[in-house]
Design a protein around this motif. Structure first.
Motif, PDB file in Angstrom:
ATOM      1  N   UNK A 298      -8.758 -11.272   4.564  1.00 35.35           N
ATOM      2  CA  UNK A 298      -7.920 -10.963   5.736  1.00 35.35           C
ATOM      3  C   UNK A 298      -6.438 -11.054   5.381  1.00 35.35           C
ATOM      4  N   UNK A 299      -6.053 -12.116   4.684  1.00 39.61           N
ATOM      5  CA  UNK A 299      -4.651 -12.303   4.300  1.00 39.61           C
ATOM      6  C   UNK A 299      -4.182 -11.176   3.378  1.00 39.61           C
ATOM      7  N   UNK A 300      -5.010 -10.824   2.411  1.00 38.75           N
ATOM      8  CA  UNK A 300      -4.643  -9.765   1.467  1.00 38.75           C
ATOM      9  C   UNK A 300      -4.573  -8.404   2.148  1.00 38.75           C
ATOM     10  N   UNK A 301      -5.538  -8.124   3.021  1.00 37.18           N
ATOM     11  CA  UNK A 301      -5.542  -6.840   3.734  1.00 37.18           C
ATOM     12  C   UNK A 301      -4.321  -6.730   4.642  1.00 37.18           C
ATOM     13  N   UNK A 302      -4.039  -7.777   5.406  1.00 43.49           N
ATOM     14  CA  UNK A 302      -2.879  -7.741   6.301  1.00 43.49           C
ATOM     15  C   UNK A 302      -1.590  -7.531   5.549  1.00 43.49           C
ATOM     16  N   UNK A 303      -1.394  -8.299   4.492  1.00 45.63           N
ATOM     17  CA  UNK A 303      -0.160  -8.194   3.719  1.00 45.63           C
ATOM     18  C   UNK A 303      -0.022  -6.834   3.037  1.00 45.63           C
ATOM     19  N   UNK A 304      -1.107  -6.330   2.504  1.00 41.78           N
ATOM     20  CA  UNK A 304      -1.076  -5.067   1.772  1.00 41.78           C
ATOM     21  C   UNK A 304      -0.885  -3.863   2.692  1.00 41.78           C
ATOM     22  N   UNK A 305      -1.538  -3.890   3.845  1.00 44.94           N
ATOM     23  CA  UNK A 305      -1.521  -2.717   4.733  1.00 44.94           C
ATOM     24  C   UNK A 305      -0.425  -2.755   5.791  1.00 44.94           C
TER      25      UNK A 305
ATOM     26  N   UNK B 152      -1.104 -13.661  -5.840  1.00 38.56           N
ATOM     27  CA  UNK B 152      -1.520 -12.287  -6.141  1.00 38.56           C
ATOM     28  C   UNK B 152      -0.543 -11.224  -5.636  1.00 38.56           C
ATOM     29  N   UNK B 153      -0.081 -11.349  -4.409  1.00 40.10           N
ATOM     30  CA  UNK B 153       0.696 -10.262  -3.797  1.00 40.10           C
ATOM     31  C   UNK B 153       2.061 -10.066  -4.452  1.00 40.10           C
ATOM     32  N   UNK B 154       2.881 -11.102  -4.660  1.00 43.18           N
ATOM     33  CA  UNK B 154       4.163 -10.859  -5.338  1.00 43.18           C
ATOM     34  C   UNK B 154       3.977 -10.239  -6.733  1.00 43.18           C
ATOM     35  N   UNK B 155       2.960 -10.691  -7.456  1.00 49.58           N
ATOM     36  CA  UNK B 155       2.672 -10.106  -8.763  1.00 49.58           C
ATOM     37  C   UNK B 155       2.274  -8.649  -8.658  1.00 49.58           C
ATOM     38  N   UNK B 156       1.521  -8.325  -7.612  1.00 54.20           N
ATOM     39  CA  UNK B 156       1.114  -6.936  -7.390  1.00 54.20           C
ATOM     40  C   UNK B 156       2.322  -6.054  -7.067  1.00 54.20           C
ATOM     41  N   UNK B 157       3.296  -6.617  -6.341  1.00 59.17           N
ATOM     42  CA  UNK B 157       4.531  -5.878  -6.049  1.00 59.17           C
ATOM     43  C   UNK B 157       5.253  -5.524  -7.349  1.00 59.17           C
ATOM     44  N   UNK B 158       5.344  -6.486  -8.256  1.00 57.36           N
ATOM     45  CA  UNK B 158       6.031  -6.238  -9.528  1.00 57.36           C
ATOM     46  C   UNK B 158       5.329  -5.151 -10.325  1.00 57.36           C
TER      47      UNK B 158
ATOM     48  N   UNK C  15       0.831  -1.211   0.000  1.00 50.27           N
ATOM     49  CA  UNK C  15       0.000   0.000   0.000  1.00 50.27           C
ATOM     50  C   UNK C  15       0.861   1.256   0.000  1.00 50.27           C
ATOM     51  N   UNK C  16       1.975   1.218   0.726  1.00 53.13           N
ATOM     52  CA  UNK C  16       2.865   2.386   0.788  1.00 53.13           C
ATOM     53  C   UNK C  16       3.585   2.624  -0.535  1.00 53.13           C
ATOM     54  N   UNK C  17       3.720   1.570  -1.319  1.00 48.64           N
ATOM     55  CA  UNK C  17       4.359   1.709  -2.632  1.00 48.64           C
ATOM     56  C   UNK C  17       3.418   2.397  -3.614  1.00 48.64           C
ATOM     57  N   UNK C  18       2.113   2.241  -3.380  1.00 49.36           N
ATOM     58  CA  UNK C  18       1.104   2.804  -4.278  1.00 49.36           C
ATOM     59  C   UNK C  18       0.602   4.164  -3.805  1.00 49.36           C
TER      60      UNK C  18
END
Length: 199
Positions: free
Chosen positions: A58-65, A183-189, A14-17
């Motif tokens: 929950x997993x996506x929110x925790x990891x993203x935020x 999803x998350x590693x791909x979103x980082x890229x 989230x901080x990257x975006x």
């Protein structure tokens, strides 16, 4: 814009975006609770605990935020349901849900989001394996607290608790952790590419 923010740790996706600010943090926390509320309505009815998409949210929110905002987002979700907003599965709400057979899972969401967020702030979510381990750890927390709550609410013995609160969810939990880990590693890229274009 104020630079005051709730995130004191390392940056997350989230901080990257989004630029860090207190306003952004509040919006992200509320958005995480809203995403979880929507995911709660995607469920398979099952007694005493339905199978829902909440755990994936929950997993996506925790990891993203991250740890703080992720845990606060899930705490907000629990409070909104407690005060009567129909955010729990099947548009339910109230103390009967939060302190009933599914309540332990909801309390587990708070700890799991904090844990996956803490691991994300240590870059576990940037590669598939680290993300998968992080999300499996979060899933274990949800299951553990969920089964404790289920056992207390229904005065169930260990075998009943496992049959009602764990066995039907193991495969789904692993699949959801795998989806989040993809999803998350791909979103980082993607975020890194967008950031590079802005620079």
């Amino acid at each position: 814009m104020s630079t005051l923010a709730l995130t004191l740790g390392r940056p997350t996706l989230a901080d990257r975006v989004f630029a860090r600010s207190l306003t952004t943090d509040v919006v992200l926390i509320a958005s995480g609770a809203a995403v979880t509320a929507v995911a709660a309505q995607l469920f398979v009815p099952l007694w005493p605990v339905p199978i829902t998409m909440q755990t994936l949210a929950v997993l996506l929110v925790g990891s993203t935020l991250g740890a703080t905002r992720g845990a606060l987002s899930m705490a907000l979700y629990a409070v909104l349901g407690l005060v009567g907003l129909p955010v729990f599965s099947d548009f339910s709400s109230g103390a009967g849900v939060l302190f009933g057979s599914t309540g332990g899972y909801i309390f587990g969401f708070i700890i799991a989001a904090g844990l996956t967020g803490w691991l994300a702030q240590r870059n576990w979510d940037k590669k598939f394996l680290g993300a998968a381990l992080s999300f499996l750890a979060g899933t274990v927390v949800i299951f553990a607290l969920g089964m404790i709550g289920l056992s207390l609410a229904l005065s169930a013995n260990l075998q009943q608790t496992l049959e009602w609160g764990l066995y039907p969810f193991i495969i789904g939990g692993i699949i959801k952790a795998g989806i989040a880990a993809a999803l998350i590693p791909g979103s980082w890229k993607l975020a890194e590419r967008i950031s590079a274009k802005r620079s």
